[in-house]
Design a protein around this motif. Structure first.
Motif, PDB file in Angstrom:
ATOM      1  N   PRO A 115       0.827  -1.217   0.045  1.00  6.32           N
ATOM      2  CA  PRO A 115       0.034  -0.173   0.057  1.00  6.32           C
ATOM      3  C   PRO A 115       0.729   1.259  -0.090  1.00  6.32           C
ATOM      4  O   PRO A 115       0.311   2.261  -0.446  1.00  6.32           O
ATOM      5  N   ARG A 116       1.778   1.183   0.752  1.00  2.00           N
ATOM      6  CA  ARG A 116       2.852   2.431   0.731  1.00  2.00           C
ATOM      7  C   ARG A 116       3.386   2.665  -0.458  1.00  2.00           C
ATOM      8  O   ARG A 116       3.860   3.725  -0.775  1.00  2.00           O
ATOM      9  N   THR A 117       3.957   1.637  -1.362  1.00  2.00           N
ATOM     10  CA  THR A 117       4.801   1.716  -2.378  1.00  2.00           C
ATOM     11  C   THR A 117       4.065   1.692  -3.727  1.00  2.00           C
ATOM     12  O   THR A 117       4.295   1.943  -4.781  1.00  2.00           O
ATOM     13  N   LEU A 118       2.470   1.441  -3.490  1.00  2.00           N
ATOM     14  CA  LEU A 118       1.736   1.363  -4.721  1.00  2.00           C
ATOM     15  C   LEU A 118       1.329   2.538  -5.498  1.00  2.00           C
ATOM     16  O   LEU A 118       1.583   2.641  -6.773  1.00  2.00           O
ATOM     17  N   PRO A 119       1.329   3.819  -4.733  1.00  2.00           N
ATOM     18  CA  PRO A 119       1.526   5.153  -5.731  1.00  2.00           C
ATOM     19  C   PRO A 119       2.886   5.183  -6.512  1.00  2.00           C
ATOM     20  O   PRO A 119       2.876   5.912  -7.511  1.00  2.00           O
ATOM     21  N   LEU A 120       3.978   5.111  -5.772  1.00  2.00           N
ATOM     22  CA  LEU A 120       5.066   5.020  -6.495  1.00  2.00           C
ATOM     23  C   LEU A 120       5.071   4.190  -7.795  1.00  2.00           C
ATOM     24  O   LEU A 120       5.517   4.796  -8.897  1.00  2.00           O
ATOM     25  N   ASP A 172       2.668   3.093  -9.486  1.00  2.00           N
ATOM     26  CA  ASP A 172       1.538   3.630 -10.286  1.00  2.00           C
ATOM     27  C   ASP A 172       1.948   4.823 -10.969  1.00  2.00           C
ATOM     28  O   ASP A 172       1.797   4.913 -12.313  1.00  2.00           O
ATOM     29  N   ILE A 173       2.730   5.949 -10.398  1.00  2.00           N
ATOM     30  CA  ILE A 173       3.332   7.020 -11.143  1.00  2.00           C
ATOM     31  C   ILE A 173       4.458   6.513 -11.994  1.00  2.00           C
ATOM     32  O   ILE A 173       4.582   7.212 -13.215  1.00  2.00           O
ATOM     33  N   LEU A 174       5.299   5.838 -11.591  1.00  2.00           N
ATOM     34  CA  LEU A 174       6.129   5.236 -12.653  1.00  2.00           C
ATOM     35  C   LEU A 174       5.475   4.477 -14.028  1.00  2.00           C
ATOM     36  O   LEU A 174       5.986   4.840 -14.917  1.00  2.00           O
ATOM     37  N   ALA A 175       4.640   3.888 -13.611  1.00  2.00           N
ATOM     38  CA  ALA A 175       3.952   3.133 -14.868  1.00  2.00           C
ATOM     39  C   ALA A 175       3.150   4.039 -15.800  1.00  2.00           C
ATOM     40  O   ALA A 175       3.392   3.908 -16.861  1.00  2.00           O
ATOM     41  N   LYS A 176       2.653   4.937 -15.078  1.00  2.00           N
ATOM     42  CA  LYS A 176       1.981   5.967 -15.990  1.00  2.00           C
ATOM     43  C   LYS A 176       2.982   7.124 -16.708  1.00  2.00           C
ATOM     44  O   LYS A 176       2.652   7.370 -17.977  1.00  2.00           O
ATOM     45  N   THR A 177       4.059   7.235 -16.134  1.00  2.00           N
ATOM     46  CA  THR A 177       5.079   7.971 -16.766  1.00  2.00           C
ATOM     47  C   THR A 177       5.611   7.279 -17.961  1.00  2.00           C
ATOM     48  O   THR A 177       5.959   8.019 -18.947  1.00  2.00           O
ATOM     49  N   ILE A 178       5.869   6.198 -17.567  1.00  2.00           N
ATOM     50  CA  ILE A 178       6.447   5.107 -18.616  1.00  2.00           C
ATOM     51  C   ILE A 178       5.320   5.257 -20.023  1.00  2.00           C
ATOM     52  O   ILE A 178       5.824   5.319 -21.127  1.00  2.00           O
ATOM     53  N   ILE A 179       4.066   4.778 -19.626  1.00  2.00           N
ATOM     54  CA  ILE A 179       2.974   4.704 -20.692  1.00  2.00           C
ATOM     55  C   ILE A 179       2.611   6.046 -21.324  1.00  2.00           C
ATOM     56  O   ILE A 179       2.780   5.909 -22.548  1.00  2.00           O
ATOM     57  N   TYR A 180       2.454   6.861 -20.665  1.00  2.00           N
ATOM     58  CA  TYR A 180       2.285   8.257 -21.122  1.00  2.00           C
ATOM     59  C   TYR A 180       3.305   8.977 -22.006  1.00  2.00           C
ATOM     60  O   TYR A 180       3.100   9.363 -23.008  1.00  2.00           O
ATOM     61  N   GLY A 181       4.392   8.665 -21.392  1.00  2.00           N
ATOM     62  CA  GLY A 181       5.603   8.934 -22.066  1.00  2.00           C
ATOM     63  C   GLY A 181       5.971   8.491 -23.421  1.00  2.00           C
ATOM     64  O   GLY A 181       6.191   9.137 -24.593  1.00  2.00           O
ATOM     65  N   GLY A 182       5.819   6.957 -23.415  1.00  2.00           N
ATOM     66  CA  GLY A 182       5.817   6.169 -24.751  1.00  2.00           C
ATOM     67  C   GLY A 182       4.561   6.772 -25.686  1.00  2.00           C
ATOM     68  O   GLY A 182       4.876   6.739 -26.889  1.00  2.00           O
ATOM     69  N   GLY A 183       3.575   7.063 -25.049  1.00  2.00           N
ATOM     70  CA  GLY A 183       2.369   7.463 -25.867  1.00  2.00           C
ATOM     71  C   GLY A 183       2.641   8.844 -26.654  1.00  2.00           C
ATOM     72  O   GLY A 183       2.293   9.221 -27.997  1.00  2.00           O
ATOM     73  N   LEU A 184       3.236   9.893 -25.719  1.00  2.00           N
ATOM     74  CA  LEU A 184       3.688  11.163 -26.369  1.00  2.00           C
ATOM     75  C   LEU A 184       4.666  10.887 -27.429  1.00  2.00           C
ATOM     76  O   LEU A 184       4.569  11.633 -28.487  1.00  2.00           O
ATOM     77  N   TYR A 185       5.675  10.156 -27.177  1.00  2.00           N
ATOM     78  CA  TYR A 185       6.491   9.755 -28.132  1.00  2.00           C
ATOM     79  C   TYR A 185       6.035   9.465 -29.491  1.00  2.00           C
ATOM     80  O   TYR A 185       6.288   9.789 -30.690  1.00  2.00           O
ATOM     81  N   PHE A 186       5.107   8.266 -29.626  1.00  2.00           N
ATOM     82  CA  PHE A 186       4.521   7.653 -30.798  1.00  2.00           C
ATOM     83  C   PHE A 186       3.491   8.945 -31.279  1.00  2.00           C
ATOM     84  O   PHE A 186       3.220   8.941 -32.608  1.00  2.00           O
ATOM     85  N   LEU A 187       3.089   9.680 -30.629  1.00  2.00           N
ATOM     86  CA  LEU A 187       2.200  10.885 -31.024  1.00  2.00           C
ATOM     87  C   LEU A 187       2.963  11.819 -32.231  1.00  2.00           C
ATOM     88  O   LEU A 187       2.764  12.137 -33.253  1.00  2.00           O
ATOM     89  N   PHE A 188       4.329  12.076 -31.575  1.00  2.00           N
ATOM     90  CA  PHE A 188       5.109  12.987 -32.401  1.00  2.00           C
ATOM     91  C   PHE A 188       5.603  11.970 -33.532  1.00  2.00           C
ATOM     92  O   PHE A 188       5.623  12.661 -34.774  1.00  2.00           O
ATOM     93  N   LEU A 189       5.784  10.705 -33.646  1.00  2.00           N
ATOM     94  CA  LEU A 189       6.184  10.056 -34.611  1.00  2.00           C
ATOM     95  C   LEU A 189       4.978   9.888 -35.646  1.00  2.00           C
ATOM     96  O   LEU A 189       5.234   9.812 -36.819  1.00  2.00           O
ATOM     97  N   SER A 190       3.918  10.078 -35.099  1.00  2.00           N
ATOM     98  CA  SER A 190       2.610   9.982 -35.894  1.00  2.00           C
ATOM     99  C   SER A 190       2.672  11.184 -37.030  1.00  2.00           C
ATOM    100  O   SER A 190       2.096  11.215 -38.073  1.00  2.00           O
ATOM    101  N   TRP A 191       3.353  12.040 -36.612  1.00  2.00           N
ATOM    102  CA  TRP A 191       3.142  13.405 -37.500  1.00  2.00           C
ATOM    103  C   TRP A 191       4.580  13.780 -38.089  1.00  2.00           C
ATOM    104  O   TRP A 191       4.800  14.867 -38.328  1.00  2.00           O
ATOM    105  N   ASP A 192       5.482  12.784 -37.988  1.00  2.00           N
ATOM    106  CA  ASP A 192       6.733  12.825 -38.616  1.00  2.00           C
ATOM    107  C   ASP A 192       7.341  14.113 -37.989  1.00  2.00           C
ATOM    108  O   ASP A 192       8.190  14.611 -38.686  1.00  2.00           O
ATOM    109  N   ILE A 193       7.494  14.197 -36.684  1.00  2.00           N
ATOM    110  CA  ILE A 193       8.198  15.162 -36.082  1.00  2.00           C
ATOM    111  C   ILE A 193       9.412  14.300 -35.353  1.00  2.00           C
ATOM    112  O   ILE A 193       9.465  13.384 -34.700  1.00  2.00           O
ATOM    113  N   ASP A 194      10.570  14.836 -35.802  1.00  2.00           N
ATOM    114  CA  ASP A 194      11.979  14.389 -35.355  1.00  2.00           C
ATOM    115  C   ASP A 194      12.102  14.642 -33.843  1.00  2.00           C
ATOM    116  O   ASP A 194      12.360  15.838 -33.682  1.00  2.00           O
ATOM    117  N   LEU A 195      12.588  13.610 -32.978  1.00  2.00           N
ATOM    118  CA  LEU A 195      12.781  13.990 -31.717  1.00  2.00           C
ATOM    119  C   LEU A 195      14.022  13.977 -31.192  1.00  2.00           C
ATOM    120  O   LEU A 195      14.460  13.908 -30.142  1.00  2.00           O
TER     121      LEU A 195
END
Length: 361
Positions: free
Chosen positions: A136-141, A143-166
């Protein structure tokens, strides 16, 4: 025969001319995508539940429930965009069409995977006997780490969808990350050490531990940054996890049993009856309320000391917290019994010899 074959080929070419029509191609693709999307829904609603019902938990049911919509709309959107591409010839319009389709797909899958990861972490938390790292104490950590990886990866693929060089952005982010890492190296060290401690579980809440500096107490809290230990003097020690990870920790509560063996060293004068000493020490351990009967106490003659024989009495106590009380009671009992049995405990003596007295005046 040749005329019949020629007539058949001409008839087949007439029947298949409509396949070369882009409109018919677009319609066929739409119909095919609708069929495949329907099949995916049947797969998730009818077929997969036949297998998930056989499992003990509902984890797979919840994950499949969150992934059903992304799979359905992925098949549908890909079919619709492919169908529209058969009717559109403008490169800019096609780029816009595929960009929007990819963006929608990325958003769908980010939401589906994000919800699935949350469900997975909740399930891991409920299985603490198997996965001690997620609590219970480490669950938020996590959860935040998983969301950071998932949303960060999603943002990366969004840029790739519009051929934006990162490339340039990633290089800048790497330099910034190195700078932040050097600035907060101690905090990051404690953070990662806390995660490793929770994963490796060298101790748990309630265990009696001895730190590398000699402090002894029971663990009252294991946090991500530090561990809190309550000493026998009711003083709470807050130790950074990075320091614990780099030092030797003795866990007195670890092992197959929580019980612990204590040792008491007793010197006796030369010339005493050894069997009487052994019997007296064994009886003292038996009379002590803190010493367990099994395993039975033992007496050992360890060495010939400068002032007497060195005996050692060993006995087991139920838990490490009782060590102080057990030793106090045991030493008191031994002293009383030695006194009643006239067994001498040697102590340092000094003899002073006066060679001659000064002449009287």
């Amino acid at each position: 025969m040749l005329k019949w074959i020629q007539t058949s080929l001409e008839h087949f070419s007439i029947q298949t001319e409509w396949l070369d029509n882009r409109i018919w191609q677009a319609i066929l693709i739409v119909v095919l995508s609708l069929v495949l999307a329907g099949i995916s829904r049947v797969l998730f609603n009818r077929i997969l539940p036949l297998f998930t019902r056989r499992t003990r938990s509902n984890l797979d049911d919840q994950i499949f429930g969150h992934l059903q919509s992304p799979v359905f709309f992925t098949v549908l959107l890909l079919g619709l965009s492919w169908s529209a591409s058969r009717l559109i010839s403008s490169p800019s319009t096609l780029f816009l069409l595929f960009g929007i389709t990819k963006t929608l797909l990325v958003l769908l899958w980010v939401l589906g995977i994000g919800r699935s990861s949350h469900v997975l972490l909740q399930w891991l938390q409920s299985q603490q006997e198997r996965f001690q790292v997620v609590r219970p104490r480490t669950l938020p950590l996590f959860d935040i780490l998983a969301k950071t990886i998932i949303y960060g990866g999603g943002l990366y693929f969004l840029f790739l969808s519009w051929d934006i060089d990162l490339t340039a952005w990633l290089a800048s982010a790497g330099i910034l990350g190195i700078a932040i890492g050097f600035a907060a190296k101690d905090s990051l060290s404690n953070l990662f050490a806390g995660i490793f401690i929770l994963a490796d579980a060298p101790y748990k809440i309630g265990d009696y531990v001895i730190l590398g500096q000699g402090e002894r107490g029971h663990v009252v809290d294991i946090g991500v940054r530090s561990t809190r230990i309550m000493t026998r003097d009711e003083i709470q020690i807050i130790v950074p996890n990075g320091l614990i990870a780099a030092s030797k920790i003795v866990n007195e509560s670890a092992g197959p049993f929580e019980r612990e063996r204590i040792r008491v060293t007793i010197p006796v004068a030369y010339g005493v009856d050894l069997q009487l000493v052994r019997k007296t020490l064994e009886q003292s351990a038996t009379d002590c309320q803190w010493i367990l009967e099994a395993p039975e106490p033992r007496v050992r003659l360890r060495e010939f000391g400068d002032s007497g024989l060195i005996f050692q009495l060993m006995g087991w106590i139920e838990r490490p917290a009782l060590r102080g009380r057990a030793i106090d009671d045991l030493l008191t009992t031994i002293y009383d019994r030695f006194k009643s049995q006239n067994i001498e405990i040697p102590y340092t003596k000094q003899d002073i010899y006066v060679k001659e007295l000064p002449a009287s005046q």
